[in-house]
Design an enzyme around this catalytic site. Structure first.
Site, PDB file in Angstrom:
ATOM      1  N   ARG A 198       0.870  -1.190   0.000  1.00 32.81           N
ATOM      2  CA  ARG A 198       0.000   0.000   0.000  1.00 32.81           C
ATOM      3  C   ARG A 198       0.891   1.219   0.000  1.00 32.81           C
ATOM      4  NH1 ARG A 198      -2.539   4.348   0.378  1.00 32.81           N
ATOM      5  NH2 ARG A 198      -4.681   4.523   1.149  1.00 32.81           N
TER       6      ARG A 198
ATOM      7  N   GLU B 203     -11.762   5.349  -4.738  1.00 28.88           N
ATOM      8  CA  GLU B 203     -12.138   3.942  -4.705  1.00 28.88           C
ATOM      9  C   GLU B 203     -12.675   3.506  -6.072  1.00 28.88           C
ATOM     10  OE1 GLU B 203     -11.735   1.828  -2.233  1.00 28.88           O
ATOM     11  OE2 GLU B 203     -10.881   3.345  -0.898  1.00 28.88           O
TER      12      GLU B 203
ATOM     13  N   ARG C 174      -1.191  -5.576   4.735  1.00 28.41           N
ATOM     14  CA  ARG C 174      -0.397  -5.057   3.625  1.00 28.41           C
ATOM     15  C   ARG C 174       0.832  -4.307   4.128  1.00 28.41           C
ATOM     16  NH1 ARG C 174      -5.163  -1.747   0.674  1.00 28.41           N
ATOM     17  NH2 ARG C 174      -5.186  -0.927   2.786  1.00 28.41           N
TER      18      ARG C 174
END
Length: 218
Positions: free
Chosen positions: A48, A56, A90
């Site tokens: 990330r 999004e 992540r």
């Protein structure tokens, strides 16, 4: 004793590189701020990009942000300066191709917002201001369509709670939270919501928008 000392020295010099930096080839793009890196050891690491946030998938410009990141890094060898690990497991960090700072390039090109909650780099704010003034990327959209993604996720979660029928929490009230773990095991959107909201299975909401198992809950 000497062997123990030598082992300790090896660990001392190995840990910083393991903890602080990852190198490899980008093999997948999840969205505008998340990639998968294949290391020389054939390990796939989901990364990330830190300090930035992109629209999004269901937001205006979401697919374009993903394409912009793909154009920059897909198939490229990158270096990731690791900062932390997020709640989804992540790796979070700064991504570089040679001397080019990818996180900053996404903001400068108008493809990403500076993530106010986590940003530390002043130059990112300068880049965002220039992109906004130049109406680059997402900044070319009408103002009504330029909702920061963190606000959009929050509003989306609230909308989903209001729209969810009361039965969504009771239909599966007898379920054992330990019996199912993945979206492929869910029989319906209502069941997926139950497991997300009542069993703490955040893995069902991989992009953090409050919607679990999007193949079921579109």
């Amino acid at each position: 004793m000497r062997k123990i000392f030598e082992f300790g020295v090896l660990i001392f010099f190995a840990l910083p590189s393991l903890a602080g930096e990852i190198s490899g080839r980008v093999v997948s793009i999840a969205d505008g701020d998340t990639i998968t890196v294949l290391t020389p050891q054939k390990r796939q690491v989901k990364v990330r990009l830190s300090e930035i946030d992109t629209p999004e998938k269901r937001q205006p410009y979401g697919s374009k942000a993903k394409q912009a990141l793909s154009n920059l890094v897909f198939g490229q060898n990158v270096k990731v300066k690791v900062e932390t690990t997020d709640r989804y497991g992540r790796t979070v960090g700064q991504v570089y191709i040679g001397g080019d700072w990818v996180n900053r390039a996404m903001v400068c090109g108008g493809h990403a917002w500076v993530y106010r909650k986590y940003a530390k780099s002043r130059s990112l704010y300068d880049c965002e201001r220039e992109a906004r003034l130049s109406k680059l990327g997402l900044w070319s959209l009408p103002e009504a369509q330029r909702t920061p993604p963190w606000e959009w996720r929050h509003a989306s979660r609230n909308r989903n709670k209001r729209k969810s029928p009361s039965s969504s929490k009771t239909s599966f009230s007898g379920s054992n939270c330990g019996t199912k773990w993945y979206c492929k095991q869910m029989s319906s959107c209502a069941e997926a919501r139950f497991y997300l909201e009542n069993c703490g299975l955040s893995r069902l909401d991989g992009d953090g928008d409050g919607v679990p198992c999007e193949s079921l809950c579109r």
